[in-house]
Scaffold this motif. Structure first.
Motif, short mmCIF file in Angstrom:
data_model
loop_
_atom_site.label_atom_id
_atom_site.label_comp_id
_atom_site.label_asym_id
_atom_site.label_seq_id
_atom_site.Cartn_x
_atom_site.Cartn_y
_atom_site.Cartn_z
N GLY A 1 31.04 22.42 78.50
CA GLY A 1 30.89 21.56 79.68
C GLY A 1 30.05 20.34 79.37
O GLY A 1 30.40 19.22 79.74
N LEU A 2 28.92 20.54 78.66
CA LEU A 2 28.05 19.40 78.32
C LEU A 2 28.78 18.41 77.42
O LEU A 2 28.70 17.20 77.61
CB LEU A 2 26.79 19.92 77.63
N LEU A 3 29.50 18.95 76.43
CA LEU A 3 30.19 18.05 75.51
C LEU A 3 31.34 17.31 76.20
O LEU A 3 31.60 16.14 75.90
CB LEU A 3 30.72 18.86 74.31
N GLU A 4 32.02 17.99 77.10
CA GLU A 4 33.10 17.32 77.86
C GLU A 4 32.54 16.14 78.64
O GLU A 4 33.11 15.05 78.65
CB GLU A 4 33.75 18.31 78.85
N GLN A 5 31.40 16.39 79.27
CA GLN A 5 30.77 15.30 80.04
C GLN A 5 30.37 14.16 79.10
O GLN A 5 30.57 12.99 79.43
CB GLN A 5 29.50 15.82 80.74
N ALA A 6 29.81 14.53 77.95
CA ALA A 6 29.39 13.50 76.99
C ALA A 6 30.58 12.66 76.56
O ALA A 6 30.51 11.43 76.49
CB ALA A 6 28.72 14.16 75.78
N ALA A 7 31.70 13.33 76.27
CA ALA A 7 32.90 12.61 75.84
C ALA A 7 33.36 11.64 76.92
O ALA A 7 33.73 10.49 76.64
CB ALA A 7 34.01 13.61 75.51
N GLU A 8 33.32 12.12 78.15
CA GLU A 8 33.75 11.28 79.28
C GLU A 8 32.85 10.03 79.37
O GLU A 8 33.33 8.92 79.58
CB GLU A 8 33.64 12.10 80.56
#
Length: 2002
Positions: free
Chosen positions: A1726-1733
């Motif tokens: 979840g954290l990495l997905e947000q970071a990518a976004e």
């Protein structure tokens, strides 16, 4: 057909019918399988949809039989219920007509009237006959109470509306003292003593309960106190667009009046006042070239002048003294003129001579001319004495009244509501009666039409008074003058004007003034209390047709003498007048006083004289003579014209008589029994009138003996026009013929009958009558409409009664029916007439509702005469007087949303039946099925005496009408069914009258109507249904017509439910439904049609009783007991029975028939896709309006009744739960509201700040309640293909669900939740979550949504700004354009917030007009709605919780309930709701503490955060409840050490998160809360001997220390860099506490995101993910997981600092450490997905790839292919962006900022590199820092150093603060450049920066080119950019100098490189090249390398290609 018996007629009809009853019945008997299985080869596959089997209508119960059996069972409770079921509440009433006059206008010669006149008079005076039902419309009245609702509601307190006292805090000077890197935990040292604060008030009885049951009971009682009983009263009313069940009540027929204007004659004044003068006022329409009003006469003569005329006025009637007239204008036009004609008494001389004194004398000279004036006055008096009865024209004046009105209207602020006449009208306003025109005239007219009754009263002064011209007196001449005036303001032909003025007052009339007289001089209501001057109504002659049927008796004749031609007559006759008389015979005594008088004279005259034009042999006349026509006219009545010469000067030898007879003429009033009107040119007879002259016209006078002497050989010499305004004389050949023949049938007529020139014998009567009936529809529209009521009455009489003509029975029923159909068709087809929203012609609807009554019983056709008429049928109905007529009017809103409930009204007592009715009842015995009620009776049956009762086996009107409908053929049949509404309403009203005659107690419902009649009704319904299907299948364009027919059929059955056997009507409904579904109609259309049909039926006032609601299971069965103590969940069968109550079963559909059908439609609608969700909206609105009517119905007030009604809708709950996926999840965000902190939320298109909900949802956690956008995230995850419902539709459906839940029996709901499977329960909880979001309070600010103007302004500002940036503004504008300015504008266009068609909420533009009070009222009501809706959810959650002991899977239930509760805390809630929610949460903790703390750790973390958030609330009650809850959580978690330590950690993390994210966080409130919790711990006697108080004390001290950090953060709120530095230090301080470090990193991320620093925000999340990875790698070793923070160094080398967490510092799973949701694989993803976004938003697409390299192995290991697909799609988009944007991507701009001066504290002499957004200019950052630090130190103290030379500390003023800002560029060594090839690589992971400083040896910064040196300074930062901060310390500085030649070479190299890049592009940029070249060959400023090169070596042309 006359002799054909009814049986044979029926047989014949069945052969020609397309659908017979037998056929229909056969089809309905169960053969529908054939329809479904049969394939339709003709229709396209899309059009034909096979129906689901459950969609067919089931067989209904026999309702009457069921009710009787229930009554026989003698169940007392049921008896009580059924006692409220009125068997019949029909009312057939006579409503007295509202009169405008004090008495009815009736003929004076009342006695012996012509039959036609008698019928007309009766029609105009008899009461209306209205059929209504006692309980109709009860539900709607409750809506009117909503107006005062705000007065009874309690104001709900919401935190978002709460205005705390804003304490202004001074901005402190920033300092970094104590924020050194090695400061460790000094940051969180507590410098504030909690115990010094006073605690808040504690919640009473927090621990004072003996058992869980007692606690629940206490909470429940508190929740149910002060609740608003009706949910729908708080909810906006249903949208009337869908309300097909509203059948407008036509306005009561009234006499037509246009817009009324009162004109009062104030003064007519000339320069001299010598004689009486008389004024005549009339309106003319110049456009239509027509006089549009009768004359209004008035005079303002003094008493002296009136005495002049006394010899000629025997008496003066009061009615003739009027000076004010009320004029009516139906068709306002810009060219309506008021013309005032002025006359004086006839005197000798031309008009010019008589006017001369008025022209020459002046009022100012009156003293000088006194003798002259006296002489003139004396002459005038002499003329008055002698010639007082004759007038002469004198002058005229005019004014355009429309100009006056428009001017007066402009002065007034006309609001929209003012401009609509009379507010809302149920069906027809005044304009509805006017013709619909397409011409320009009528389009323009509309504008003025709205203003005629709203203008301000005005006074008109006319000073231009024209002298009359003796030879231009006619109306044609007048209209020419008016036309000239319009063009040039004066008549073209010079006309003399007479000095003087006319003063008029003009005002609009709304209410009739006192002492007003009608045009017939009948006093109007209100009567004058005293003898005041009367006001007269002036009759209008509308400029175009007015289609309003006659409603009062009016019989007026207007005679207009026009021209007389005596030119060829050798006579001295020159002063000619005409005496006009109305004669009833030839004797002089036969003159009738029927002429209306003028002003100041008798009311009625026997004769009138026309004005005289002096010495004119062919005078024009303008006189209007108004007659009151006698009601009974004979062939002797005639107009007599006597022509005289008037001697103006008395000759000596002449006696007193001044008249000299010239001749006579006359005009018979009747011509072949028809009133004569039109233009005539009459010859003039000399000498005497012959005997019997009146029987002939002058033109056709037979030869006389002795011969008659004619003037000019019998030539027509006298032109005149006659107009009639009569409600008796049709003036239409077809109508007159029809009425005459009808009355000939009724007897009293001698044969042969004369009609015009024909004579009709008795044996020809039938044939002629049929012809006249057929030709009725050929009449002109206007007369047909005017006499519509009479025509229809006559036709219905002909349908009803057989006529005996010449001893033969004539059957005229069929031809009369066909004529009715034809008339109905022509009225509907007329473009001139209006229809209501149901497509009903307004005139016909009015006739049916008010006028129609059963035809009178057939008279004895042999003996019928005036004395032999049958007794009137009026005595059969109750009559109500005018006083109660108003009540009836209000009751007539009956067709609004009808109440559908259990009435509490006793049945009406049946009156004694008369002998006639008893005969009817006795005749019922003959009514066996084989016989026909309408059998024709032999003529002998009628030979009884006059006035006796009808034959016992007479026809009934409704039966005959139904028969005619069934047997009709061809065009007649087609039109009868096309306009079926008319015949349905006709049937219903006649049936109602029939039923009202029956003894309702002795005749049961099913015996009221014959079987044959029922057969006919069945056939009619089936044929109409077939018509609808045919249109839908074959004539797609006519769908609207099909809808109208469908609605009319529904209303027919709706009405039948009150009249017939209800079981029979249900059969008709079943047949309709099945017949509709049997046709290949498309499913959306089919559902839509059936829905409208059912919606109308369900709006029946006894719908609940019809649905047998009293037999629904309102409560759970007594055994097994559903109480909490009973652990048994009952038998399996019992469990299934409870669950079945919530299913739409066959048994349910059968028993609750209408409800079952409606819910079936809803279910079908929700399961299908339709364009734009129209069908779903229609279905939901139907249910919604139905429940609305129950909720607001006074008869459903009792709780037990409501429970039974709610039980009727339990299957609706099942349907809604199943349709959760279709609901609009965006309901909570579809608005511009304020979040908890009061800040406006970000735009929808922007990525939300660290949206934990989305992160978690993406990471696979299905439900999270922390974020506001949780529902959107769920919706996006589910990827539903079914179209979601619109937000408002979802809300409607949910409010229905809440209503059922609020009113249903609690035990029943509890048993249901216990018995339902877990998956179903989860759906229910999900539904409750949606409800909470959907009904969230939107606040005062957001309830006042953006008005259109504000919207446009903000959009305009945006566009202007964008344009300015793109257009002017130099290099930056160009750069923006290249960097993607166009993308920006595109993005703007796609911005959802600003697109009305894409936003979920509809903008309400009427907001800007609302007052603050109205907005406050709306906020009050919406606040109460939000509270009530959420409390219903809370009630249901409590019900579920209390049933938990009965449930097998307790943990999941408790967890699910807690999720909903937490979500409700996320939304904006009232203090009332929060109080009860916290009570429920405390009960949960008390009852299921261990379960919560162990199994629901994640939820507990959320709970702590929410409770802590409310601990900082400014609202005292919220804080108090939250403190009690938080203490209870600590107390009940204390029993387990690991639980307590976990709670401590969660509370600490929650506080850290709260403080970091909230910008206006109030720490003083939170400190007070912490003190309150401490007080709870100290006062808890039970826990004093434990460690709890000391543990709580330690926790609170820790929390207090975190708060201290907040105070420091406050100081730097305005300086983002300093704030981020502080947060960075705090996060670093928590290096050993991963949970808290993670929280602070997230806080930093959110702050960055708010500032649009997406890259830094992403970096914070990457650091957070690395922290989680470190923890996970210690816990378990999976290959697919990242190996700690090392794996992240490809993203950024900075991440390695997260590897500081080591095993000795951190022991996982101890003391609640790392127990948060993020310390899991899902959390990491979840954290990495947000970071990518966020990287993607920041334009760092290469970094997106690096992030996904870490995510993909995890997803692959999980086999999450859906997420993988989505991930690769995002990667694809990222790479696409890299390719497309290429060199246009902009990265950061960097500046070196140095701080100098003691005032900066630890910042003194420190340098930082600041990262700013792309294309930030040096002045921008300089201005920002200068502004901020100026506020801190003062403008005088701060100095900005303008250059980049090294700062010499010694030269600085120690009392000042200095800032030096220098632009720096990233610096790379040559070896680095090999790896940094792309633009991205040259802007990522930057640690070294360079800036250059020019200098010369002489010390000046700049000099000649050959002495210009340059110093390069290279700075190295502590961390690489981008980092988790936007400024980083400089830790190293290197410098080296360049000689002038090196400087020049470097410049040349740089420029050459730039030119090479610009020229070698794939798509060269001409502008960029131009800019580069300008800088390359500049001669002065940018001389550069040209100065260093010898020109012969490098010719100038060498540089040009570059």
């Amino acid at each position: 057909m006359a002799s054909l018996g009814s049986a044979e007629r029926r047989a014949f009809a069945l052969k020609i019918n397309r659908h017979s009853s037998a056929e229909v019945r056969r089809n309905f008997s169960g053969s529908y399988g054939l329809y479904h299985s049969r394939s339709n080869s003709n229709s396209s596959p899309t059009a034909y949809i096979s129906m689901p089997p459950a969609y067919d209508a089931v067989e209904p119960l026999d309702l009457e039989e069921f009710l009787m059996s229930q009554l026989r069972s003698e169940d007392s409770a049921l008896m009580h219920e059924l006692g409220d079921f009125p068997d019949d509440d029909l009312k057939v009433e006579q409503v007295e007509k509202e009169r405008r006059t004090i008495r009815h206008s009736v003929p004076d010669d009342g006695g012996d009237l012509d039959p036609h006149v008698r019928d007309c008079v009766k029609s105009y005076t008899q009461p209306w006959l209205v059929v209504s039902r006692r309980c109709q419309g009860d539900g709607w009245s409750a809506y009117s109470e909503r107006v005062g609702l705000h007065k009874v509601l309690h104001k709900q307190i919401f935190e978002s509306d709460f205005q705390p006292e804003n304490k202004e805090k001074p901005v402190k000077s920033p300092t970094l003292a104590g924020l050194n890197d090695d400061s460790g935990r000094t940051l969180t040292s507590c410098d504030f003593n909690l115990r010094s604060l006073a605690p808040d008030q504690r919640v009473e009885g927090l621990l004072a309960f003996s058992s869980h049951e007692e606690l629940d009971r206490f909470n429940q009682e508190a929740r149910h106190a002060k609740r608003h009983p009706e949910v729908f009263a708080l909810y906006p009313p249903p949208d009337e667009d869908d309300a097909v069940e509203i059948r407008p009540i036509p306005d009561c027929p009234k006499e037509h009046t246009g817009d009324r204007i009162l004109i009062r004659c104030q003064a007519i004044k000339f320069e001299i006042d010598i004689e009486p003068i008389f004024a005549t006022l009339a309106l003319y329409d110049l456009k239509e070239k027509k006089k549009i009003s009768e004359n209004f006469y008035c005079d303002l003569n003094s008493e002296q002048f009136r005495n002049f005329l006394k010899p000629h006025t025997p008496h003066v009637d009061h009615s003739t003294l009027a000076r004010s007239g009320i004029f009516s204008v139906t068709y306002p036009s810009s060219d309506i003129y008021l013309v005032i004609k002025i006359e004086k008494v006839l005197q000798q001389g031309e008009i010019s001579d008589c006017a001369d004194p008025y022209l020459t004398m002046r009022e100012s000279d009156s003293a000088k001319n006194k003798d002259k004036l006296e002489k003139l006055k004396g002459q005038a008096e002499a003329f008055c004495q002698r010639l007082g009865r004759y007038r002469m024209p004198f002058a005229w004046a005019t004014v355009n009244i429309m100009e006056v009105i428009s001017t007066a209207t402009l002065d007034r602020d006309v609001t929209d509501s003012d401009s609509i006449k009379g507010g809302k009208s149920s069906s027809m306003d005044r304009r509805a009666q006017l013709p619909r025109r397409n011409s320009e005239r009528f389009n323009n007219m509309e504008e003025a039409c709205y203003n005629v009754h709203t203008f301000k009263p005005a006074t008109i002064t006319i000073t231009t008074i024209f002298k009359q011209e003796g030879d231009r007196l006619s109306d044609e001449d007048l209209l020419k003058f008016l036309s000239d005036i319009k063009k040039t303001s004066t008549p073209q032909r010079r006309i003399k004007t007479i000095p003087g003025c006319i003063k008029l007052d003009m005002s609009p009339i709304h209410d009739t003034p006192q002492a007003c007289l009608s045009t017939e001089l009948i006093p109007l209501i209100p009567m004058a209390e005293k003898n005041i001057r009367p006001v007269k109504e002036v009759l209008e002659f509308p400029s175009s047709e007015v289609y309003v049927p006659h409603n009062i008796y009016r019989n007026l004749l207007f005679v207009y003498p026009q021209r007389l031609n005596f030119v060829n007559r050798l006579t001295s006759a020159r002063n000619i007048t005409i005496k006009i008389q109305f004669m009833s015979g030839e004797d002089p005594s036969c003159v009738l006083p029927v002429i209306f008088g003028k002003s100041s004279g008798p009311e009625l005259l026997q004769e009138v004289y026309t004005p005289v034009t002096y010495h004119n042999k062919s005078p024009d006349f303008y006189e209007e003579v108004k007659f009151s026509l006698p009601a009974r006219l004979t062939e002797r009545h005639h107009l007599l014209f006597t022509f005289y010469h008037i001697s103006c000067q008395q000759k000596q030898n002449q006696s007193g008589n001044c008249e000299t007879l010239i001749g006579y003429s006359w005009l018979p009033i009747l011509n072949s029994d028809r009133l004569q009107t039109g233009q005539f040119c009459l010859p003039i007879i000399l000498e005497r009138l012959p005997v019997n002259y009146s029987l002939h016209t002058p033109e056709k006078l037979p030869p006389q003996v002795p011969p008659v002497k004619w003037m000019e050989s019998h030539k027509g010499l006298f032109n005149l026009e006659i107009q009639a305004v009569s409600s008796v004389h049709p003036q239409d050949n077809h109508l007159e013929r029809f009425f005459t023949l009808c009355h000939a049938l009724e007897g009293g007529t001698t044969f042969p009958v004369r009609i015009r020139d024909e004579k009709i014998l008795e044996n020809k009567l039938e044939h002629e009558l049929k012809l006249s009936i057929i030709s009725l529809s050929s009449s002109n529209l206007e007369p047909l409409v005017l006499f519509l009521h009479r025509v229809l009455d006559k036709l219905f009489t002909l349908i009803m009664q057989p006529m005996v003509i010449a001893g033969q029975t004539a059957n005229l029923a069929q031809i009369a029916f066909e004529s009715v159909v034809s008339i109905v068709n022509s009225l509907h087809n007329s473009q001139e007439l209006f229809r209501d929203q149901l497509g009903r012609n307004i005139l016909l609807a009015t006739y049916l509702y008010w006028v129609f009554r059963l035809p009178d019983p057939p008279r004895d056709t042999q003996n019928a005469g005036p004395a032999g008429s049958a007794p009137s049928s009026d005595s059969r109905y109750m009559t109500i007087g005018p006083a109660t007529a108003a009540r009836v009017g209000s009751m007539l809103l009956q067709s609004r949303v009808r109440s559908s409930s259990n009435p509490d009204i006793p049945a009406q007592q049946a009156s004694d039946e008369d002998a006639e009715i008893k005969d009817i009842l006795s005749a019922k015995g003959h009514n066996y099925p084989g016989s026909r009620v309408s059998t024709y009776v032999e003529a002998s049956n009628y030979q009884n005496s006059a006035g006796s009762t009808r034959p016992s086996n007479r026809k009934q009107f409704h039966e005959e009408l139904a028969l005619q409908m069934v047997v009709s053929t061809g065009v007649c049949r087609e039109n009868a069914y096309k306009y079926a509404w008319f015949f349905f309403e006709l049937l219903v009203k006649s049936m109602a009258q029939h039923v009202s005659h029956l003894d309702r107690y002795s005749v049961p419902r099913r015996s009221r109507f014959s079987d044959r009649f029922k057969d006919d009704v069945t056939t009619i319904v089936s044929v109409v249904t077939a018509e609808i299907c045919t249109i839908l299948v074959k004539q797609q364009k006519e769908v609207e017509q099909a809808e109208k027919i469908n609605i009319s059929l529904a209303f027919f059955l709706y009405d039948l439910l009150s009249l017939m056997d209800r079981g029979f009507v249900f059969q008709l409904v079943k047949n309709y439904c099945n017949q509709m579904s049997a046709k290949s109609v498309s499913m959306p259309t089919l559902i839509s049609m059936r829905l409208e049909f059912l919606r109308i039926l369900c709006s029946h006032e006894h719908y609940l009783n019809l649905s047998l609601f009293f037999s629904s299971p309102a409560s759970a069965p007594a055994s097994p007991c559903p109480s909490i103590s009973s652990q048994s969940s009952g038998s399996y069968q019992e469990q299934q029975r409870i669950l079945a109550l919530f299913d739409l079963s066959q048994e349910f559909k059968q028993q609750h028939y209408l409800t079952g059908l409606l819910l079936t439609e809803l279910s079908a609608a929700l399961d299908m896709e339709s364009e734009g969700g129209k069908v779903q909206r229609k279905a939901i609105n139907a249910i919604y309006s139905l429940l609305c009517s129950h909720d607001l119905d006074d008869r459903c007030v009792k709780t037990e009744v409501r429970a039974k009604v709610a039980a009727l809708y339990l299957p609706l709950v099942g349907i809604i739960i199943e349709s959760t996926n279709y609901l609009d999840f965006t309901v909570s965000d579809a608005r511009t509201g304020k979040n908890k902190t009061g800040e406006s939320e970000d735009d929808l298109e922007n990525v939300p700040p660290i949206n934990q909900s989305v992160a978690m949802a993406i990471a696979g956690n299905p439900f999270n309640t922390l974020g506001r956008n949780v529902l959107i995230s769920m919706a996006s995850l589910q990827g539903k293909s079914v179209a979601t419902l619109a937000a408002d539709t979802s809300r409607h459906l949910l409010v229905c669900f809440l209503w059922v839940m609020k009113n249903a029996d609690r035990n029943l709901i509890q048993r249901w939740t216990v018995d339902m499977p877990p998956s179903q329960l989860n759906k229910l909880l999900e539904l409750l979550t949606i409800c909470v979001s959907c009904f969230e309070y939107r606040g005062k600010q957001s309830s006042d949504k953006v008005s259109t103007q504000a919207l446009q302004k903000s959009q305009q500002a945006k566009l202007q700004l964008e344009e300015a940036l793109l257009r002017g503004m130099g290099a930056r504008g160009e750069m923006m354009k290249r960097v993607g300015g166009m993308d920006r504008t595109m993005g703007q266009r796609e911005n959802l917030r600003w697109r009305k068609d894409l936003t979920q909420w509809r903008q309400t533009n009427d907001r800007q007009d609302k007052t603050k009070a109205e907005l406050d009222q709306e906020a009050l009501i919406s606040g109460n709605l939000a509270t009530e809706a959420n409390l219903i959810v809370l009630d249901l959650l409590e019900t579920i919780i209390q049933a938990v002991p009965l449930n097998e899977c307790k943990d999941s239930v408790v967890g699910g309930v807690l999720k909903v509760l937490l979500h409700s805390l996320t939304c904006n809630q009232s203090t009332t709701f929060l109080c009860h929610t916290f009570s429920t949460l405390r009960a949960l903790v008390v009852k299921f503490g261990d379960l919560l703390f162990e199994e629901e750790a994640e939820q507990c973390a959320d709970l702590c955060q929410k409770v802590l958030q409310y601990c900082s609330s400014p609202v005292d009650e919220n804080r108090s409840q939250a403190c009690a809850t938080l203490y209870l959580i600590m107390r009940y978690s204390y029993s387990n050490a690991s639980n307590f330590s976990r709670v401590k950690m969660q509370v600490t993390m929650s506080l850290a998160s709260l403080v970091g994210k909230s910008s206006d966080f109030q720490e003083e409130y939170l400190r007070r809360s912490l003190r309150t919790i401490l007080a709870y711990a100290e006062e808890d006697a039970e826990m004093q001997n434990t460690q709890l108080p000391s543990q709580v004390d330690e926790l609170l001290r820790n929390l207090n220390s975190i708060l201290s950090d907040t105070v420091k953060m406050r100081e730097f709120q305005e300086d983002p860099e300093m704030l981020m530095d502080l947060m960075y230090r705090i996060a670093k301080g928590y290096q050993t506490s991963p949970d808290l470090r993670l929280t602070w990193l997230q806080n930093m991320a959110e702050k960055h995101n708010n500032r649009k620093c997406y890259t830094e925000s992403a970096m914070c999340l990457v650091h957070a993910a690395a922290l989680v990875a470190e923890y996970l790698s210690m816990l378990e070793d999976h290959k697919y997981l990242p190996v700690g923070s090392v794996t992240f160094q490809n993203i950024s080398p900075n991440v390695l600092e997260e590897s500081a967490v080591s095993d000795d510092i951190l022991s996982p799973d101890e003391d609640g450490v790392c127990s948060g949701r993020y310390f899991t694989e899902s959390g990491l993803v979840g954290l990495l997905e947000q970071a990518a976004e966020l990287f993607s938003n920041g334009g760092l697409y290469e970094a997106v790839n690096e992030v996904y390299k870490i995510i993909i192995p995890i997803l692959e290991a999980r086999r999450d292919f859906r997420k993988l697909a989505s991930t690769h799609d995002k990667l694809h988009r990222a790479f696409d962006n890299i390719i497309q944007k290429g060199h246009k991507r902009m990265f950061g701009t960097y500046f070196r900022v140095g701080f100098y001066g003691a005032k900066f504290g630890d910042l003194d002499e420190r340098e930082f590199i600041y990262k700013e957004p792309g294309i930030t200019h040096l002045p921008e950052i300089s201005h920002r820092l200068e502004n901020f630090y100026s506020q801190c130190f003062g403008d005088d103290t701060l100095v900005m150093i303008k250059d980049s030379t090294p700062v010499d500390r010694k030269q600085l003023n120690p009392s000042k603060a200095y800032i030096q800002i220098t632009y720096v560029e990233p610096y790379f060594d040559d070896y680095e450049m090999k790896d940094r090839l792309t633009n991205f690589e040259k802007n990522f992971n930057l640690r070294r920066f360079m800036y250059t400083t020019p200098f010369t040896k002489s010390g000046r910064p700049r000099g000649e080119l050959n002495e210009q040196y340059k110093r390069k300074t290279i700075l190295t930062t502590m961390h690489a950019f981008p980092y988790i901060k936007t400024r980083i310390n400089v830790i190293q500085k290197e410098e080296f100098d360049l000689t002038p030649i090196e400087v020049a070479i470097e410049d040349m190299q740089k420029k050459t490189r730039e030119l090479a890049v610009a020229t070698h592009r794939e798509q060269p940029d001409a502008k960029m090249l131009q800019m580069l070249l300008q800088g390359s060959v500049g001669a002065t400023v940018n001389q550069h390398f040209l100065s260093f090169l010898p020109l012969p070596c490098f010719p100038f042309s060498f540089f040009l290609p570059l």
